[in-house]
Every structure is written in structure tokens, then in C-alpha cells.
Motif scaffolding. Structure first.
Motif: not given
Length: 182
Positions: A115-133
Motif C-alpha cells: 500500500x502506497x499513498x498516491x500523490x503527484x510526483x512534481x507537487x511532492x518535489x516542489x513541496x520538498x524544495x519549498x520546505x527545505x528553503x
């Protein structure tokens, strides 16, 4: 095509192997594009002994975005399009036949859908970069990771040997491929 598509697979392979690439080999073909390759078959050797195989192309009539990770106990199969992860367990069957006892092999065992939580990969990537900043922390994928992937892409490009689409000659030909140490 190598930079556009293979770079993502290389990044995932580096992450899964948890090691740097030390040796590459590539074969390419150019069939439909006039300026670059359409197909790349690549072999990556990692510092820890893991091996990765790239099969990337713009020729298939349907999108195939899969990753398989094979180990002693089985194989994970990841389908990026459907966001499914399957685990196929190796099944070792003992035998009483002495002549066959020295041979080891595997057969298909239990298949488990994880079981994996489905998500939009590019959205997760953007969120990760924004959270890092925002939080002044490193993103999941660092600049150093990006540079390492680009170095592998450059080495694959240096290693590739373009195969022509012409018919094979009557006489056998010798194909040579360049291997590159990183």
C-alpha cells in the motif's frame, strides 16, 4: 533523450543502491530523431557492487515507466504510472533428489501488493524544495546528487556507440563499445 529520461532513472538507482556509479557502458540507436538518440541501453556499476540496467527510449508506442529491484529474496516492481509497488518473493523448493540438490534456483513465490499513498510526483518535489528553503534544511535531493547524475549522463554519452538502422552486411562485423571509468 539520455539527459531527459535516463537522468531520472539514474537518480533513483543511486538512491536505491545508496552508492555512487563507478563504471558505465551504453549502446544507443537513433531511428526517428535527427539530432539525438531515441534508445539507450545502459549498464551501471556501483561502488558497492550493485548493478543497474537502463532501458530508456522514445520509440515504444505506450508509456512504460517501471523500476524493478532484484535481490536474493525476491523482486520489487514499481509502476510509476499507476503508483503501484509489488513484491514477488523468491520461493526455494527443497528437493530429495540427490542429483538436483547441488542446483539452486528460484521460482515465483507469493506476490504482495504494498500500500502506497498516491500523490503527484512534481507537487511532492516542489513541496520538498519549498520546505527545505522555509526550514533552512537540505532538500531530499541535493545539488550534489544532481551533479552526480549529470556526470553519469555525460559518461553514458561518452560511452554510447550509435548503431545504424541499415541491414546487416553479408560479412560478420566487429562491434566495439567503449567502457568508461568514472
Amino acid at each position: 533523450m539520455t539527459l531527459d529520461l535516463a537522468s531520472h532513472d539514474i537518480d533513483v538507482m543511486r538512491y536505491v543502491a545508496n552508492a555512487d556509479v563507478v563504471h558505465v557502458y551504453a549502446q544507443t540507436q537513433q531511428q526517428i530523431h535527427s539530432t539525438h538518440e531515441d534508445l539507450l541501453l545502459g549498464l551501471l556499476s556501483f561502488k558497492n557492487g550493485a548493478i543497474g540496467v537502463l532501458d530508456v527510449n522514445w520509440l515504444t508506442p505506450t508509456k512504460v515507466r517501471e523500476l524493478s529491484v532484484t535481490g536474493e529474496k525476491g523482486m520489487f516492481l514499481v509502476n510509476y504510472l499507476t503508483q503501484e509497488v509489488l513484491f514477488y518473493e523468491n520461493d526455494y523448493t527443497p528437493t530429495d533428489w540427490d542429483a538436483m540438490r547441488s542446483l539452486k534456483g528460484v521460482s515465483e513465490g507469493t506476490m504482495t501488493r504494498l500500500k502506497v499513498q498516491k500523490a503527484e510526483p512534481l507537487q511532492l518535489e516542489y513541496k520538498d524544495v519549498l520546505a527545505a528553503l522555509t526550514n533552512d534544511v537540505l532538500p531530499t535531493v541535493s545539488g550534489e546528487d544532481g551533479i552526480a547524475v549529470l556526470q553519469v549522463v555525460q559518461q553514458l554519452a561518452a560511452s554510447k556507440q550509435a548503431l545504424s538502422g541499415s541491414a546487416l552486411p553479408d560479412q560478420p562485423i566487429q562491434l566495439t563499445a567503449m567502457e568508461v571509468e568514472i
